[in-house]
Design an enzyme around this catalytic site. Structure first.
Site, PDB file in Angstrom:
ATOM      1  N   ARG A 142       0.859  -1.181   0.000  1.00 53.43           N
ATOM      2  CA  ARG A 142       0.000   0.000   0.000  1.00 53.43           C
ATOM      3  C   ARG A 142       0.900   1.238   0.000  1.00 53.43           C
ATOM      4  O   ARG A 142       2.047   1.191   0.444  1.00 53.43           O
ATOM      5  CB  ARG A 142      -0.889   0.036   1.244  1.00 53.43           C
ATOM      6  CG  ARG A 142      -1.864  -1.126   1.372  1.00 53.43           C
ATOM      7  CD  ARG A 142      -2.690  -0.964   2.645  1.00 53.43           C
ATOM      8  NE  ARG A 142      -3.692  -2.025   2.792  1.00 53.43           N
ATOM      9  CZ  ARG A 142      -3.542  -3.118   3.515  1.00 53.43           C
ATOM     10  NH1 ARG A 142      -2.390  -3.313   4.161  1.00 53.43           N
ATOM     11  NH2 ARG A 142      -4.505  -4.019   3.603  1.00 53.43           N
TER      12      ARG A 142
ATOM     13  N   LYS B 165      -2.555  -2.042   7.872  1.00 56.25           N
ATOM     14  CA  LYS B 165      -3.738  -1.504   8.545  1.00 56.25           C
ATOM     15  C   LYS B 165      -3.902  -2.147   9.921  1.00 56.25           C
ATOM     16  O   LYS B 165      -3.620  -3.328  10.102  1.00 56.25           O
ATOM     17  CB  LYS B 165      -4.987  -1.754   7.700  1.00 56.25           C
ATOM     18  CG  LYS B 165      -5.054  -0.891   6.444  1.00 56.25           C
ATOM     19  CD  LYS B 165      -6.380  -1.066   5.734  1.00 56.25           C
ATOM     20  CE  LYS B 165      -6.494  -0.128   4.545  1.00 56.25           C
ATOM     21  NZ  LYS B 165      -7.793  -0.272   3.841  1.00 56.25           N
TER      22      LYS B 165
ATOM     23  N   HIS C 152      -1.852   2.356  -6.174  1.00 59.50           N
ATOM     24  CA  HIS C 152      -2.689   1.184  -5.933  1.00 59.50           C
ATOM     25  C   HIS C 152      -2.873   0.345  -7.198  1.00 59.50           C
ATOM     26  O   HIS C 152      -3.196  -0.845  -7.103  1.00 59.50           O
ATOM     27  CB  HIS C 152      -4.043   1.605  -5.364  1.00 59.50           C
ATOM     28  CG  HIS C 152      -4.381   0.915  -4.081  1.00 59.50           C
ATOM     29  ND1 HIS C 152      -3.568   0.973  -2.962  1.00 59.50           N
ATOM     30  CD2 HIS C 152      -5.423   0.118  -3.728  1.00 59.50           C
ATOM     31  CE1 HIS C 152      -4.108   0.263  -1.989  1.00 59.50           C
ATOM     32  NE2 HIS C 152      -5.227  -0.274  -2.424  1.00 59.50           N
TER      33      HIS C 152
ATOM     34  N   ARG D 294      -0.375  -2.307  -6.939  1.00 57.96           N
ATOM     35  CA  ARG D 294      -0.806  -3.305  -5.940  1.00 57.96           C
ATOM     36  C   ARG D 294      -1.879  -4.214  -6.540  1.00 57.96           C
ATOM     37  O   ARG D 294      -1.833  -5.439  -6.365  1.00 57.96           O
ATOM     38  CB  ARG D 294      -1.331  -2.581  -4.698  1.00 57.96           C
ATOM     39  CG  ARG D 294      -1.900  -3.498  -3.601  1.00 57.96           C
ATOM     40  CD  ARG D 294      -2.200  -2.655  -2.364  1.00 57.96           C
ATOM     41  NE  ARG D 294      -3.136  -3.280  -1.450  1.00 57.96           N
ATOM     42  CZ  ARG D 294      -2.801  -4.142  -0.489  1.00 57.96           C
ATOM     43  NH1 ARG D 294      -1.537  -4.508  -0.344  1.00 57.96           N
ATOM     44  NH2 ARG D 294      -3.722  -4.644   0.321  1.00 57.96           N
TER      45      ARG D 294
ATOM     46  N   HIS E 246      -5.080  -8.589   3.746  1.00 54.73           N
ATOM     47  CA  HIS E 246      -6.526  -8.437   3.887  1.00 54.73           C
ATOM     48  C   HIS E 246      -7.023  -9.239   5.089  1.00 54.73           C
ATOM     49  O   HIS E 246      -6.740 -10.432   5.195  1.00 54.73           O
ATOM     50  CB  HIS E 246      -7.246  -8.938   2.630  1.00 54.73           C
ATOM     51  CG  HIS E 246      -7.112  -8.024   1.455  1.00 54.73           C
ATOM     52  ND1 HIS E 246      -7.353  -8.425   0.153  1.00 54.73           N
ATOM     53  CD2 HIS E 246      -6.766  -6.711   1.374  1.00 54.73           C
ATOM     54  CE1 HIS E 246      -7.158  -7.417  -0.664  1.00 54.73           C
ATOM     55  NE2 HIS E 246      -6.796  -6.368   0.049  1.00 54.73           N
TER      56      HIS E 246
ATOM     57  N   TYR F  53     -10.392 -10.009  -6.941  1.00 53.19           N
ATOM     58  CA  TYR F  53      -9.384 -10.313  -7.961  1.00 53.19           C
ATOM     59  C   TYR F  53      -9.721 -11.580  -8.738  1.00 53.19           C
ATOM     60  O   TYR F  53      -9.193 -11.793  -9.824  1.00 53.19           O
ATOM     61  CB  TYR F  53      -7.993 -10.415  -7.314  1.00 53.19           C
ATOM     62  CG  TYR F  53      -7.552  -9.117  -6.708  1.00 53.19           C
ATOM     63  CD1 TYR F  53      -7.169  -8.047  -7.515  1.00 53.19           C
ATOM     64  CD2 TYR F  53      -7.556  -8.920  -5.336  1.00 53.19           C
ATOM     65  CE1 TYR F  53      -6.793  -6.835  -6.965  1.00 53.19           C
ATOM     66  CE2 TYR F  53      -7.184  -7.715  -4.771  1.00 53.19           C
ATOM     67  CZ  TYR F  53      -6.806  -6.682  -5.597  1.00 53.19           C
ATOM     68  OH  TYR F  53      -6.440  -5.477  -5.046  1.00 53.19           O
TER      69      TYR F  53
END
Length: 299
Positions: free
Chosen positions: A146, A170, A237, A240, A263, A272
């Site tokens: 990220r 995150k 992004h 990514r 994630h 995806y």
């Protein structure tokens, strides 16, 4: 009501350690809800119920807010009311059981493998900025970082000998990612140049004055690289997304891609698989002898 919102934002920043971008988005969404409450003459967060919130989201949708934006707003409301309940300020959650209007799901934009190679193999001029930008591009695509993970990267998180990088994602969760050989080569060229700037801290990517690069600078540099090499806009992004799509296309291992991307929920990674199906459909259309060709007459 506003003081409770301010206290929650302080909680998110100090206790939850959310990124500035996430904090800004939460405050913006919750400020809209606060404005609605004030207009509807609700004097307490306890006065907001599911009917009020349903009316508010419907109005926002009519004014052009996407389903994705409304889903994020409802998530912000749920988090806020969880905090209010824990603090003894409220005893309910008006967003419980409320879903945003369904909308068309937008697939993330990616580069195919040929376009990615065109971007990364375009040739590097022998100067400070070119070598730094090449290392940024290679690392973003090699490890699927990220933008916030890239800008926060410090030297002690890099292990070029073993080809690994440790990133802080995150929710302050760390993960260790592989660094490909091309990215390692680019970093090995960049790091001695970095040292010449007399850096002010341990940031991997710095300006010519030795200051840590901010997100905006990287966005501008990548946009310029995209226009120069590909004739299109390029944002961090997108690399990514391309990393995830290409890896899934080759490995078919959704769980591994989830771990690499960091994630928490595999549903986030599953988008995806739609991109991978698009690729398979293209292969089918071009290769299957009975596939309907574009412009072919119906049987």
């Amino acid at each position: 009501m506003e003081q409770h919102l301010d206290a929650y934002c302080m909680h998110l920043r100090s206790e939850r350690q959310v990124s500035p971008h996430t904090l800004e988005a939460y405050r913006r969404d919750l400020s809209k809800v606060l404005a609605y409450c004030q207009k509807a003459q609700r004097s307490s967060w306890n006065d907001l119920d599911i009917q009020h919130l349903r009316s508010f989201t419907a109005r926002q949708h009519q004014q052009g807010q996407s389903s994705r934006s409304l889903a994020r707003m409802l998530s912000a409301v749920r988090g806020f009311y969880k905090y209010l309940n824990r603090e003894g300020i409220c005893q309910h959650d008006p967003a419980n059981g409320l879903s945003p209007p369904k909308g068309e799901r937008r697939l993330p934009k990616t580069l195919d493998t040929d376009r990615t190679a065109q971007l990364l193999d375009g040739g590097v001029e022998d100067d400070f900025l070119a070598h730094r930008d090449q290392a940024i591009l290679e690392l973003l695509y090699s490890s699927g970082l990220r933008l916030s993970e890239l800008t926060g990267l410090n030297l002690d998180q890099l292990d070029l000998r073993d080809g690994l990088v440790q990133v802080l994602g995150k929710g302050s969760k760390t993960r260790v990612l592989p660094v490909g050989s091309k990215a390692r080569q680019a970093l090995e060229i960049w790091l001695p140049l970095r040292a010449l700037t007399n850096p002010q801290d341990d940031a991997v990517f710095v300006s010519q004055q030795g200051k840590r690069l901010g997100p905006r600078t990287i966005q501008v540099r990548l946009k310029a690289a995209g226009e120069r090499e590909l004739g299109q806009n390029l944002h961090p992004h997108m690399l990514r997304h391309s990393f995830a799509s290409h890896l899934l296309e080759s490995s078919q291992d959704l769980r591994a891609v989830q771990e690499l991307l960091g994630h928490a929920d595999i549903k986030t990674t599953q988008i995806y698989t739609h991109l991978d199906f698009q690729h398979l459909a293209t292969v089918y259309d071009s290769a299957h002898p009975r596939a309907k060709r574009k412009g072919a007459a119906d049987d």
